[in-house]
Design a protein around this motif. Sequence first.
Motif, mmCIF file in Angstrom:
data_model
loop_
_atom_site.group_PDB
_atom_site.id
_atom_site.type_symbol
_atom_site.label_atom_id
_atom_site.label_comp_id
_atom_site.label_asym_id
_atom_site.label_seq_id
_atom_site.Cartn_x
_atom_site.Cartn_y
_atom_site.Cartn_z
ATOM 1 N N LYS A 133 0.804 -1.239 -0.055
ATOM 2 C CA LYS A 133 -0.011 0.059 -0.005
ATOM 3 C C LYS A 133 0.881 1.328 -0.237
ATOM 4 N N VAL A 134 1.907 1.374 0.636
ATOM 5 C CA VAL A 134 2.819 2.664 0.818
ATOM 6 C C VAL A 134 3.638 2.467 -0.484
ATOM 7 N N GLN A 135 4.396 1.442 -0.629
ATOM 8 C CA GLN A 135 5.564 1.296 -1.988
ATOM 9 C C GLN A 135 4.942 0.903 -3.197
ATOM 10 N N GLY A 136 3.546 0.344 -3.193
ATOM 11 C CA GLY A 136 2.972 0.169 -4.381
ATOM 12 C C GLY A 136 3.326 -1.042 -5.081
ATOM 13 N N PHE A 137 3.822 -2.092 -4.564
ATOM 14 C CA PHE A 137 4.461 -3.292 -5.100
ATOM 15 C C PHE A 137 3.254 -4.254 -5.358
ATOM 16 N N SER A 138 3.322 -4.766 -6.432
ATOM 17 C CA SER A 138 2.427 -5.944 -6.754
ATOM 18 C C SER A 138 2.452 -6.996 -5.927
ATOM 19 N N VAL A 139 1.287 -8.022 -5.706
ATOM 20 C CA VAL A 139 1.475 -8.999 -5.049
ATOM 21 C C VAL A 139 2.728 -10.001 -5.437
ATOM 22 N N LYS A 140 2.794 -9.971 -6.681
ATOM 23 C CA LYS A 140 3.957 -10.865 -6.986
ATOM 24 C C LYS A 140 5.389 -10.346 -6.459
ATOM 25 N N ASP A 141 5.502 -9.008 -6.615
ATOM 26 C CA ASP A 141 6.915 -8.446 -6.294
ATOM 27 C C ASP A 141 7.066 -8.475 -4.976
ATOM 28 N N THR A 142 5.969 -8.392 -4.099
ATOM 29 C CA THR A 142 5.888 -8.249 -2.712
ATOM 30 C C THR A 142 6.219 -9.700 -2.184
ATOM 31 N N ALA A 143 5.697 -10.637 -2.992
ATOM 32 C CA ALA A 143 6.259 -12.182 -2.407
ATOM 33 C C ALA A 143 7.661 -12.316 -2.721
ATOM 34 N N THR A 144 8.294 -11.751 -4.002
ATOM 35 C CA THR A 144 9.446 -12.056 -4.244
ATOM 36 C C THR A 144 10.544 -11.062 -3.031
ATOM 37 N N ILE A 145 10.170 -9.960 -2.764
ATOM 38 C CA ILE A 145 10.847 -9.098 -1.687
ATOM 39 C C ILE A 145 10.923 -10.051 -0.261
ATOM 40 N N LEU A 146 9.727 -10.668 0.131
ATOM 41 C CA LEU A 146 9.672 -11.198 1.407
ATOM 42 C C LEU A 146 9.845 -12.631 1.424
ATOM 43 N N GLY A 147 9.894 -13.137 0.125
ATOM 44 C CA GLY A 147 10.195 -14.605 0.176
ATOM 45 C C GLY A 147 9.015 -15.442 0.648
ATOM 46 N N TRP A 148 7.772 -14.864 0.275
ATOM 47 C CA TRP A 148 6.940 -15.462 0.644
ATOM 48 C C TRP A 148 6.177 -16.159 -0.632
ATOM 49 N N SER A 149 5.030 -16.979 -0.504
ATOM 50 C CA SER A 149 4.198 -17.258 -1.686
ATOM 51 C C SER A 149 3.310 -16.093 -1.750
ATOM 52 N N GLU A 150 2.628 -16.095 -2.965
ATOM 53 C CA GLU A 150 1.660 -14.779 -3.512
ATOM 54 C C GLU A 150 0.422 -15.113 -2.569
ATOM 55 N N SER A 151 -0.003 -16.334 -2.179
ATOM 56 C CA SER A 151 -1.116 -16.420 -1.298
ATOM 57 C C SER A 151 -0.910 -16.060 0.077
ATOM 58 N N LYS A 152 0.399 -16.051 0.450
ATOM 59 C CA LYS A 152 0.732 -15.836 1.740
ATOM 60 C C LYS A 152 0.706 -14.267 1.873
ATOM 61 N N VAL A 153 1.039 -13.461 0.821
ATOM 62 C CA VAL A 153 1.204 -12.165 0.710
ATOM 63 C C VAL A 153 -0.311 -11.793 0.833
ATOM 64 N N LYS A 154 -1.231 -12.422 0.015
ATOM 65 C CA LYS A 154 -2.700 -12.091 -0.127
ATOM 66 C C LYS A 154 -3.332 -12.329 1.429
ATOM 67 N N SER A 155 -3.212 -13.365 1.981
ATOM 68 C CA SER A 155 -3.695 -13.570 3.028
ATOM 69 C C SER A 155 -3.009 -12.611 4.298
ATOM 70 N N ALA A 156 -1.775 -12.097 4.363
ATOM 71 C CA ALA A 156 -1.498 -11.378 5.371
ATOM 72 C C ALA A 156 -1.996 -9.962 5.241
ATOM 73 N N GLN A 157 -2.203 -9.459 3.872
ATOM 74 C CA GLN A 157 -3.002 -8.106 3.434
ATOM 75 C C GLN A 157 -4.126 -8.359 3.982
ATOM 76 N N PHE A 158 -4.823 -9.382 3.496
ATOM 77 C CA PHE A 158 -6.350 -9.557 4.309
ATOM 78 C C PHE A 158 -6.402 -9.184 5.739
ATOM 79 N N ARG A 159 -5.723 -9.851 6.379
ATOM 80 C CA ARG A 159 -5.549 -9.700 7.750
ATOM 81 C C ARG A 159 -5.026 -8.267 8.333
ATOM 82 N N ALA A 160 -4.170 -7.901 7.522
ATOM 83 C CA ALA A 160 -3.532 -6.517 8.051
ATOM 84 C C ALA A 160 -4.286 -5.337 8.039
#
Length: 179
Positions: A133-160
């Motif tokens: 939300k602040v840096q504007g990265f896509s789900v895919k790029d966020t997953a790459t940066i954090l070393g997470w799966s895309e579904s984990k990024v979506k799930s974390a964002q849903f809760r965050a």
Amino acid sequence: MVRTLENTKKEEIERWYDEHSDALLKFILMLVKDYQQAEDLTHETFVKAYLSYDLFQQNASEKTWLFRIAHNVTIDYFRKQKPTSLLKDFLLSKKDHARLPQEMIELKETSLELYQALGKLKDSHRKVILLRKVQGFSVKDTATILGWSESKVKSAQFRAIPALRKQLVKDGYVYEETV
């Protein structure tokens, strides 16, 4: 004059520094909450980028690659810290963590409350909000940066997002609507 590969690499890293260092500093600062340490880790990020420049395969943007390095550098920093020394530093600290000085992060007054609330969220929620939300990265790029799966990024964002909203209400910055 012949341009060497080393000069090209140096110029590229300098360009990346000019374009991305502020965003990286703000990201790291929200994680470590210490401006001087955030500056040091930002510098270390670019040193590592320079040293591993040949490994950059351009599968992702340089911004995504730099944020991945910054994330790893910050995680390494936390791993090196001894829990007892962190607790001691926190208890003995005279720093005012309630407000970040204007020269640290140039934020509008209304955004300061948002960043304070973000600082109170659990690490995974804070990271996903900052990157998505602040840096504007896509789900895919966020997953790459954090070393997470895309579904984990979506799930974390849903809760965050609800967690952030709840923190803002708790801090008195947003009032819950009663329907």
